[in-house]
Scaffold this active site. Structure first.
Site, short mmCIF file in Angstrom:
data_model
loop_
_atom_site.label_atom_id
_atom_site.label_comp_id
_atom_site.label_asym_id
_atom_site.label_seq_id
_atom_site.Cartn_x
_atom_site.Cartn_y
_atom_site.Cartn_z
N ASP A 8 0.86 -1.19 0.00
CA ASP A 8 0.00 0.00 0.00
C ASP A 8 0.89 1.23 0.00
O ASP A 8 1.73 1.39 0.90
CB ASP A 8 -0.91 0.01 1.23
CG ASP A 8 -2.00 -1.05 1.15
OD1 ASP A 8 -2.06 -1.76 0.12
OD2 ASP A 8 -2.78 -1.17 2.11
N ASP A 130 -15.40 -3.50 -2.04
CA ASP A 130 -15.06 -3.20 -0.64
C ASP A 130 -16.36 -2.98 0.12
O ASP A 130 -17.19 -2.16 -0.29
CB ASP A 130 -14.19 -1.95 -0.56
CG ASP A 130 -12.95 -2.06 -1.44
OD1 ASP A 130 -12.43 -3.18 -1.59
OD2 ASP A 130 -12.51 -1.03 -1.98
#
Length: 247
Positions: A8, A130
Site C-alpha cells: 500500500d 469493498d
C-alpha cells in the site's frame, strides 16, 4: 489458491492502514522497490499494489513507483488499484507492464467504464468490491452506498471481469481474521473468481479460506499485508500449504 502480498503506497512509502483510515497508517518501508524484491524472493507469484493517495484523490499519485516496480521486476505479475477512473489511466498502467488493473469506485459509479475496459483489455480488469457491514464503500472507503456487495457482484460479473477482490473493511489491517462467511457468500453468488482481502492474520486464516474455497471452488487468492510485515504469517509457508492443499 495463491497468497498475494500487498504493498500500500502513501506518499511514496509502503504503509498499512487500519480500516482504511489514512491517519492510522503504519510505515513499513521507505523503499517500495526493495519491498517488492523481498516478496519476490520470498516466493510471491503476484503482487497487490494500492495507490492510497490515488484512491482518496481520484487520480493516480504514486504511479511512477508502481511503474518502476513493474519495469524492475517483469517476472512478478502486478495488480494495481487506487484512483483509476478512466481508460487512459488503465492503458497507461497496462502499457507500463502492470498485468491487471483494479477498478473500485469507478466500477460502481461508471459501470460503462468496466464494460468498455473489459472489452478493450480482455482478461486484465479486476473489480474491487469493498464492503462495510455488507454494503459497498467507495472513494477510498470514505463513502458507503446503499448497495450490497453480492448485488454489485451479480451486476458486474457478466461484463467480463477477470476477478473480484473482496475486502471486508472492518477487518482490514486489524489482524482479526478474514470474514470467511461474507467472502464465501460472494463466491457462491457469482461465477467470477474471488480474491479474499482484509483481516488475514495467521496460517489458520489461510486454512479456513482453503476449506471454504474447497466448497465454492472460486476463492482464487488471498491478499495479506500487516500479517506478513509483522511476521505473524510467513509467505512461503502459507503458499506451501496452499500448494499442498491444491494437489
Amino acid at each position: 489458491m495463491i497468497i498475494i502480498p500487498a504493498i500500500d503506497l502513501k506518499d511514496g512509502q509502503c504503509v498499512r492502514l487500519r480500516q482504511g483510515e489514512m491517519e492510522k497508517a503504519t510505515i513499513f518501508s521507505n523503499d517500495p522497490l526493495t519491498t517488492a524484491e523481498h516478496w519476490l524472493t520470498e516466493g510471491a507469484r503476484r503482487l497487490h499494489i494500492v495507490d492510497l493517495n490515488g484512491a482518496f484523490s481520484g487520480n493516480p499519485v504514486n504511479h511512477e513507483v508502481v511503474e518502476a516496480i513493474a519495469h524492475q521486476f517483469p517476472q512478478l505479475p502486478i495488480q494495481i488499484g487506487g484512483g483509476i477512473r478512466d481508460m487512459a489511466t488503465i492503458e497507461r498502467y497496462l502499457t507500463a507492464g502492470v498485468r491487471w488493473v483494479i477498478l473500485g469506485t469507478a466500477a460502481i459509479k461508471n459501470p460503462q467504464l468496466v464494460k468498455e475496459a473489459c472489452r478493450e483489455f480482455e482478461g486484465r480488469i479486476i473489480v474491487g468490491i469493498d464492503a462495510r457491514k455488507g454494503l459497498v464503500a467507495t472513494e477510498g472507503w470514505a463513502e458507503t452506498l446503499a448497495i450490497e456487495a453480492i448485488e454489485l457482484g451479480k451486476e458486474l460479473q457478466d461484463y467480463g471481469v477477470n476477478a473480484f477482490v473482496y475486502t471486508d473493511i472492518a477487518r482490514d489491517g486489524m489482524m482479526q481474521g478474514v470474514n470467511i462467511e461474507a467472502t464465501l457468500a460472494l463466491a457462491q453468488s457469482v461465477e467470477v473468481p474471488i480474491i479474499a482481502s482484509g483481516g488475514i492474520s495467521s496460517i489458520q486464516d489461510i486454512q479456513q479460506l482453503l476449506e471454504a474455497g474447497n466448497t465454492s471452488k472460486k476463492i482464487f487468492g488471498a491478499i495479506t499485508g500487516r500479517a506478513i510485515y509483522e511476521n505473524k504469517l510467513t509467505l512461503g509457508v502459507a503458499q506451501k500449504l496452499c500448494d499442498t492443499w491444491n494437489k
